[in-house]
Scaffold this motif. Sequence first.
Motif, PDB file in Angstrom:
ATOM      1  N   PRO A  11       9.601  74.018  37.669  1.00  0.00           N
ATOM      2  CA  PRO A  11       9.344  72.559  37.788  1.00  0.00           C
ATOM      3  C   PRO A  11       9.353  71.237  36.629  1.00  0.00           C
ATOM      4  N   PRO A  12      10.026  69.958  36.385  1.00  0.00           N
ATOM      5  CA  PRO A  12       9.588  69.704  35.098  1.00  0.00           C
ATOM      6  C   PRO A  12       9.031  69.741  34.180  1.00  0.00           C
ATOM      7  N   GLN A  13       7.171  69.861  34.778  1.00  0.00           N
ATOM      8  CA  GLN A  13       6.325  69.582  33.801  1.00  0.00           C
ATOM      9  C   GLN A  13       6.193  71.168  33.624  1.00  0.00           C
ATOM     10  N   HIS A  16       9.247  75.595  28.335  1.00  0.00           N
ATOM     11  CA  HIS A  16       9.043  77.268  28.549  1.00  0.00           C
ATOM     12  C   HIS A  16       7.832  77.208  27.631  1.00  0.00           C
ATOM     13  N   ALA A  17       7.163  76.612  26.786  1.00  0.00           N
ATOM     14  CA  ALA A  17       6.053  76.858  26.003  1.00  0.00           C
ATOM     15  C   ALA A  17       4.978  77.185  27.306  1.00  0.00           C
ATOM     16  N   ALA A  18       4.867  75.925  27.988  1.00  0.00           N
ATOM     17  CA  ALA A  18       4.049  76.180  29.209  1.00  0.00           C
ATOM     18  C   ALA A  18       4.091  77.722  29.954  1.00  0.00           C
ATOM     19  N   CYS A  19       5.399  78.327  30.396  1.00  0.00           N
ATOM     20  CA  CYS A  19       5.989  79.503  31.169  1.00  0.00           C
ATOM     21  C   CYS A  19       4.845  80.477  30.244  1.00  0.00           C
ATOM     22  N   GLU A  21       3.106  80.558  27.982  1.00  0.00           N
ATOM     23  CA  GLU A  21       1.648  80.614  28.022  1.00  0.00           C
ATOM     24  C   GLU A  21       1.050  81.744  29.235  1.00  0.00           C
ATOM     25  N   HIS A  22       1.189  81.219  30.383  1.00  0.00           N
ATOM     26  CA  HIS A  22       1.292  81.224  31.669  1.00  0.00           C
ATOM     27  C   HIS A  22       1.344  82.751  32.188  1.00  0.00           C
ATOM     28  N   PHE A  23       2.385  83.119  31.660  1.00  0.00           N
ATOM     29  CA  PHE A  23       2.966  83.949  31.559  1.00  0.00           C
ATOM     30  C   PHE A  23       2.512  85.489  30.821  1.00  0.00           C
ATOM     31  N   HIS A  24       1.924  84.753  29.537  1.00  0.00           N
ATOM     32  CA  HIS A  24       0.565  85.731  28.732  1.00  0.00           C
ATOM     33  C   HIS A  24      -0.773  86.115  29.381  1.00  0.00           C
ATOM     34  N   MET A  25      -0.733  84.878  30.168  1.00  0.00           N
ATOM     35  CA  MET A  25      -2.411  84.558  30.426  1.00  0.00           C
ATOM     36  C   MET A  25      -2.835  85.867  31.578  1.00  0.00           C
ATOM     37  N   PHE A  41       8.104  89.557  32.288  1.00  0.00           N
ATOM     38  CA  PHE A  41       8.273  88.506  33.076  1.00  0.00           C
ATOM     39  C   PHE A  41       9.621  87.719  31.774  1.00  0.00           C
ATOM     40  N   ILE A  42      10.347  87.323  33.151  1.00  0.00           N
ATOM     41  CA  ILE A  42      12.054  86.740  32.573  1.00  0.00           C
ATOM     42  C   ILE A  42      11.371  84.892  32.691  1.00  0.00           C
ATOM     43  N   TRP A  43      12.501  84.561  31.438  1.00  0.00           N
ATOM     44  CA  TRP A  43      12.256  82.985  31.872  1.00  0.00           C
ATOM     45  C   TRP A  43      13.946  82.558  30.921  1.00  0.00           C
ATOM     46  N   SER A  44      14.377  81.341  31.748  1.00  0.00           N
ATOM     47  CA  SER A  44      16.104  81.235  31.648  1.00  0.00           C
ATOM     48  C   SER A  44      16.201  79.855  31.490  1.00  0.00           C
TER      49      SER A  44
END
Length: 113
Positions: A11-13, A16-19, A21-25, A41-44
């Motif tokens: 979702p827009p909120q 990259h940084a929030a994703c 941070e969540h994955f690290h947690m 844990f992947i992000w694009s």
Amino acid sequence: MITAVVRYTLPPQIDHAACREHFHMIAPNFRGVTGLISKHFIWSESGWAGGVYQWERIEDATAFYTGPWLEGIIQRYGMKPQIDFYEVFALTDNTRGKVELFEEAVAPNDPSR
């Protein structure tokens, strides 16, 4: 061995940084998952995120992707994830300097498949 690729749109909120941070947690929470060998844990930049999982058995994978895990994904990302399963035939691990070849778990003509 089974590889599962799990993807969902962010979702827009969730940037990259929030994703990250969540994955690290949550990454340490996967240490005790039955049958899980590893998870990436992947992000694009396209807006998709998720994981690439290595499982010992398909039964462990399918059991995991239900109940609380699925409910959490839907609640956080607002959609059911796309999940694709792949049987792993061979693995080249350059870190360990090893190549592994896997025997077929179920014959391709097995009607129970």
